[in-house]
Design an enzyme around this catalytic site. Structure first.
Site: not given
Length: 279
Positions: A11, A137
């Site tokens: 990401k 996350d």
């Protein structure tokens, strides 16, 4: 025995605002998180057991309980009536400790894969609840969409309209401690006043909101990060930013050719660099 081979994407943070320090020592954040097609490959195999085995072979990545993927498998095995062995093989393509979420993505992928292999049928919401106990996350990678992330990162709202882009990621191979970055961050409160759109019509609109509060700490200590940003912009990027707490820098391009040339230029400096698509 049953086996799955899955991809675990990296990401980047299109935006990272640090809003306040919490009583528990964490920080309330506001982030726009985007998955990219730079992926680890994970093979999960149920065996006659017992026990969980993780093999990675990448320096700096533990193979046992110290690996977040091992802990992910252990969390789901504890919920299963059956107790098979679980073998996990991780082929790392995402740089380690780089602000790209590689470990969290591996854990999320293992949670989803083991959930399927064990037939637990846990819903996404439950997997995300387990995921946040492993890392802030992890829920984002289970969510699987571009998202506005709030809290410590576990409160997720889908951003449904985001244009595809070419992303060049560059890692200069300098060690950055996330804990050190947050310890040295001076909170200003300015970010909280910025309104974040819920959709974007163009790559230029995405670039208009690029911001990372952690750059104020990391770039003065590691000037190479600022240097990479400048070089990527000079190479034609519409915008460039440090991802997470660094040291990885990413840049957005509309055209593949320009992105590939920029990545080649960065690799010529002996840095890790890749031109990939958003997903």
């Amino acid at each position: 025995m049953k086996k799955l081979t899955l991809k675990a994407p990296a990401k980047v943070n299109y935006r990272l605002d640090v809003l306040r320090r919490r009583p528990d020592g964490y920080h309330d954040l506001r982030m726009i998180m985007q998955r990219i097609d730079l992926c680890d490959e994970i093979e999960i195999c149920l065996t006659d057991g017992p026990g969980i085995r993780v093999v990675c072979g990448r320096e700096g990545v533990p193979d046992g309980p110290g690996n977040i993927a091992w802990r992910a498998a252990d969390a789901l095995l504890a919920l299963s009536a059956d107790k098979p062995g679980i073998d996990i093989s991780i082929t790392k393509k995402i740089p380690v400790a780089a602000g790209l979420g590689g470990g969290s993505s591996d854990a999320a992928t293992v949670l989803m894969g083991v959930n399927e292999l064990l037939g637990l049928d846990l819903p996404e919401k439950r997997l995300r609840e387990i995921g946040v106990t492993l890392g802030a996350d992890v829920p984002f990678f289970i969510f699987g969409r571009t998202a506005l992330a709030e809290g410590i990162g576990e409160e997720l709202t889908a951003i449904d309209r985001v244009p595809a882009a070419w992303i060049v990621v560059v890692n200069p191979n300098v060690p950055v401690s996330t804990a050190w970055v947050y310890q040295n961050l001076q909170l200003t409160g300015e970010a909280a006043r910025v309104k974040i759109p819920r959709f974007f019509e163009s790559v230029a609109e995405v670039c208009a909101i690029l911001s990372n509060d952690l750059e104020s700490v990391t770039i003065p200590r590691y000037p190479v990060i600022g240097e990479i940003k400048r070089e990527l912009l000079a190479a034609g990027a519409l915008g460039s930013l440090m991802s997470g707490s660094g040291p990885t820098v990413f840049a957005l391009f509309e055209e593949e050719d320009a992105a590939v040339r920029a990545a080649e230029m960065m690799r010529a400096r002996s840095w890790f660099a890749a031109a990939v698509r958003t997903i």
